[in-house]
Design a protein around this motif. Sequence first.
Motif, PDB file in Angstrom:
ATOM      1  N   ILE A  83       0.849  -1.194   0.000  1.00 29.87           N
ATOM      2  CA  ILE A  83       0.000   0.000   0.000  1.00 29.87           C
ATOM      3  C   ILE A  83       0.882   1.241   0.000  1.00 29.87           C
ATOM      4  N   ALA A  84       0.722   2.085  -1.017  1.00 31.38           N
ATOM      5  CA  ALA A  84       1.484   3.329  -1.108  1.00 31.38           C
ATOM      6  C   ALA A  84       0.549   4.514  -0.882  1.00 31.38           C
ATOM      7  N   ALA A  85       0.907   5.360   0.070  1.00 31.33           N
ATOM      8  CA  ALA A  85       0.111   6.551   0.385  1.00 31.33           C
ATOM      9  C   ALA A  85       0.947   7.800   0.119  1.00 31.33           C
ATOM     10  N   ILE A  86       0.309   8.829  -0.408  1.00 34.76           N
ATOM     11  CA  ILE A  86       0.997  10.083  -0.715  1.00 34.76           C
ATOM     12  C   ILE A  86       0.369  11.216   0.075  1.00 34.76           C
ATOM     13  N   GLY A  87       1.184  12.240   0.369  1.00 32.09           N
ATOM     14  CA  GLY A  87       0.631  13.318   1.170  1.00 32.09           C
ATOM     15  C   GLY A  87       1.516  14.545   1.217  1.00 32.09           C
ATOM     16  N   ILE A  88       1.141  15.464   2.102  1.00 30.01           N
ATOM     17  CA  ILE A  88       1.835  16.737   2.222  1.00 30.01           C
ATOM     18  C   ILE A  88       1.811  17.210   3.670  1.00 30.01           C
ATOM     19  N   LEU A  89       2.907  17.812   4.086  1.00 24.66           N
ATOM     20  CA  LEU A  89       3.038  18.406   5.418  1.00 24.66           C
ATOM     21  C   LEU A  89       3.399  19.874   5.260  1.00 24.66           C
ATOM     22  N   PHE A  90       2.800  20.736   6.100  1.00 26.15           N
ATOM     23  CA  PHE A  90       3.091  22.165   6.029  1.00 26.15           C
ATOM     24  C   PHE A  90       3.872  22.617   7.264  1.00 26.15           C
ATOM     25  N   PHE A  91       4.718  23.650   7.035  1.00 33.92           N
ATOM     26  CA  PHE A  91       5.580  24.155   8.098  1.00 33.92           C
ATOM     27  C   PHE A  91       5.621  25.688   8.064  1.00 33.92           C
ATOM     28  N   GLN A  92       5.993  26.248   9.196  1.00 31.86           N
ATOM     29  CA  GLN A  92       6.286  27.674   9.279  1.00 31.86           C
ATOM     30  C   GLN A  92       7.706  27.833   9.797  1.00 31.86           C
ATOM     31  N   GLU A  93       8.527  28.515   9.033  1.00 33.71           N
ATOM     32  CA  GLU A  93       9.910  28.705   9.441  1.00 33.71           C
ATOM     33  C   GLU A  93      10.026  29.910  10.361  1.00 33.71           C
ATOM     34  N   VAL A  94      10.582  29.693  11.541  1.00 34.56           N
ATOM     35  CA  VAL A  94      10.800  30.762  12.515  1.00 34.56           C
ATOM     36  C   VAL A  94      12.230  30.657  13.015  1.00 34.56           C
ATOM     37  N   ASP A  95      13.023  31.701  12.769  1.00 34.63           N
ATOM     38  CA  ASP A  95      14.430  31.721  13.190  1.00 34.63           C
ATOM     39  C   ASP A  95      15.191  30.490  12.700  1.00 34.63           C
ATOM     40  N   GLY A  96      14.895  30.110  11.463  1.00 32.09           N
ATOM     41  CA  GLY A  96      15.604  28.999  10.856  1.00 32.09           C
ATOM     42  C   GLY A  96      15.121  27.625  11.258  1.00 32.09           C
ATOM     43  N   VAL A  97      14.082  27.576  12.074  1.00 40.50           N
ATOM     44  CA  VAL A  97      13.537  26.289  12.526  1.00 40.50           C
ATOM     45  C   VAL A  97      12.189  26.048  11.854  1.00 40.50           C
ATOM     46  N   GLN A  98      11.997  24.847  11.320  1.00 39.60           N
ATOM     47  CA  GLN A  98      10.738  24.475  10.683  1.00 39.60           C
ATOM     48  C   GLN A  98       9.769  23.931  11.723  1.00 39.60           C
ATOM     49  N   ASN A  99       8.658  24.622  11.910  1.00 35.11           N
ATOM     50  CA  ASN A  99       7.633  24.209  12.869  1.00 35.11           C
ATOM     51  C   ASN A  99       6.446  23.629  12.110  1.00 35.11           C
ATOM     52  N   GLN A 100       6.155  22.359  12.365  1.00 33.97           N
ATOM     53  CA  GLN A 100       5.094  21.675  11.633  1.00 33.97           C
ATOM     54  C   GLN A 100       3.720  22.149  12.062  1.00 33.97           C
ATOM     55  N   PHE A 101       2.834  22.338  11.084  1.00 35.51           N
ATOM     56  CA  PHE A 101       1.446  22.691  11.361  1.00 35.51           C
ATOM     57  C   PHE A 101       0.694  21.459  11.875  1.00 35.51           C
ATOM     58  N   ALA A 102      -0.209  21.662  12.811  1.00 33.54           N
ATOM     59  CA  ALA A 102      -1.026  20.565  13.338  1.00 33.54           C
ATOM     60  C   ALA A 102      -2.189  20.253  12.404  1.00 33.54           C
ATOM     61  N   GLN A 103      -2.672  21.252  11.669  1.00 33.04           N
ATOM     62  CA  GLN A 103      -3.789  21.061  10.749  1.00 33.04           C
ATOM     63  C   GLN A 103      -3.338  21.347   9.318  1.00 33.04           C
ATOM     64  N   GLY A 104      -4.206  20.971   8.381  1.00 29.56           N
ATOM     65  CA  GLY A 104      -3.953  21.270   6.985  1.00 29.56           C
ATOM     66  C   GLY A 104      -3.092  20.266   6.265  1.00 29.56           C
ATOM     67  N   ASN A 105      -2.576  19.267   6.969  1.00 27.03           N
ATOM     68  CA  ASN A 105      -1.766  18.218   6.359  1.00 27.03           C
ATOM     69  C   ASN A 105      -2.677  17.118   5.804  1.00 27.03           C
ATOM     70  N   SER A 106      -2.161  16.324   4.887  1.00 29.86           N
ATOM     71  CA  SER A 106      -3.029  15.322   4.260  1.00 29.86           C
ATOM     72  C   SER A 106      -2.229  14.094   3.825  1.00 29.86           C
ATOM     73  N   LEU A 107      -2.875  12.929   3.894  1.00 30.81           N
ATOM     74  CA  LEU A 107      -2.283  11.676   3.414  1.00 30.81           C
ATOM     75  C   LEU A 107      -3.410  10.776   2.923  1.00 30.81           C
ATOM     76  N   VAL A 108      -3.208  10.175   1.742  1.00 33.59           N
ATOM     77  CA  VAL A 108      -4.246   9.334   1.155  1.00 33.59           C
ATOM     78  C   VAL A 108      -3.601   8.144   0.456  1.00 33.59           C
ATOM     79  N   VAL A 109      -4.253   6.986   0.519  1.00 38.51           N
ATOM     80  CA  VAL A 109      -3.766   5.804  -0.188  1.00 38.51           C
ATOM     81  C   VAL A 109      -3.990   6.012  -1.688  1.00 38.51           C
ATOM     82  N   ALA A 110      -2.898   5.897  -2.451  1.00 38.13           N
ATOM     83  CA  ALA A 110      -2.975   6.143  -3.885  1.00 38.13           C
ATOM     84  C   ALA A 110      -2.782   4.885  -4.729  1.00 38.13           C
ATOM     85  N   THR A 111      -2.052   3.908  -4.186  1.00 35.66           N
ATOM     86  CA  THR A 111      -1.779   2.667  -4.907  1.00 35.66           C
ATOM     87  C   THR A 111      -1.825   1.491  -3.939  1.00 35.66           C
ATOM     88  N   ALA A 112      -2.458   0.406  -4.342  1.00 34.23           N
ATOM     89  CA  ALA A 112      -2.483  -0.818  -3.535  1.00 34.23           C
ATOM     90  C   ALA A 112      -2.516  -2.005  -4.483  1.00 34.23           C
TER      91      ALA A 112
END
Length: 266
Positions: free
Chosen positions: A236-265
Motif C-alpha cells: 500500500i502506497a500513500a501520498i501526502g503533504i506536510l506544512f511548516f512555518q519557518e521561525v528563526d531557521g527552525v521548521q515548525n510543523q502545522f497541526a492542521q492542513g496536512n493530508s495523506l491518502v492511499v494512492a496505490t495498492a
Amino acid sequence: MAKNRSYLKFEGTLDGLTYYDQKGQSLVKTKTSLTKSRIMKDAKFKTTRQNMTEFGGCAQAGKAFRKAFAGMVGMMGDSYISARVSALMKRINLKTPGLRGRRGIDLVTNADLLVDFSFNPADSLEAILLAPYASPTLDANRDVATWLVPDFNTDSLLKSPEGATHFQLILSLGTVSNYQYVDSMTKYQPVEKDFNSKGITAYSAYIPIGGMVGADTTLTADLGIGAPLPATVVAIAAIGILFFQEVDGVQNQFAQGNSLVVATAE
C-alpha cells in the motif's frame, strides 16, 4: 436512553436503572437481563457470535494497517481513523468467500477498496495539492514505491494554510497480510506474519511556498526486502503533504492542513 438532569451525578445500577457517564453527560438506561454468558452459549445468538468473531479479525487487520503507517496515523489521522480502518476491513471481509464467522480478509484481491482511503477526510489531498501528478508506482517485488511530482507553481497549484512558509511531499509504503480464521486457535491470524505491518516513509526536502518549486520531485520508499512479496500480502502506497512555518531557521510543523491518502495498492 434518558439523561439524568439531577445535580447528583453518580454511576452504577439502582432499582433496575443503570447510571453512567458518556462524554461528560450523565445518562441512564434500564438494566438488561442479557448477559455475556448467554450471548456466547445460547443458540439464538449464533449469528451474533459469528459476527463478533469476524469483527475481531477485522479489528486485527485494521491494527496491522495502522501499525504499517504508525508514524503517519499519529501525525495525519483523525480521531475516527481506527474505526474507519476497521470498517474498511469489514467491507473486504464481506467480499471474501467463506462461511459466516470464518470468512477471510482478502486484502490482495480487494486492494482497490483501499485506494482513496484518506487518513483525515477533512483535509483532502486533491483539494490541497492541485498540481498534476501520477499515482506512485511499485517495482516488480512490490517492496519499493516511487512517486514523481513534476515541477509546479506553488502560488496557483497549492492551497496552503495561512502562515505556512514551507511544505514537504510524503510517500509512505506499508504492507498488510491477508487474514484467515484458524480453527485450532479459534481466532484470525495473518497468513504471512513476517511480512505483516512493515512500513517506511520518504520525505522531500523543505520546499519554500511561493513561485515554482524549481525542479521535479521524486520520492522513493524502499522497504529493503529485496525479494518479491508473498502473493497474500498487499503493498500500500500513500501520498501526502506536510506544512511548516519557518521561525528563526527552525521548521515548525502545522497541526492542521496536512493530508495523506492511499494512492496505490496491489
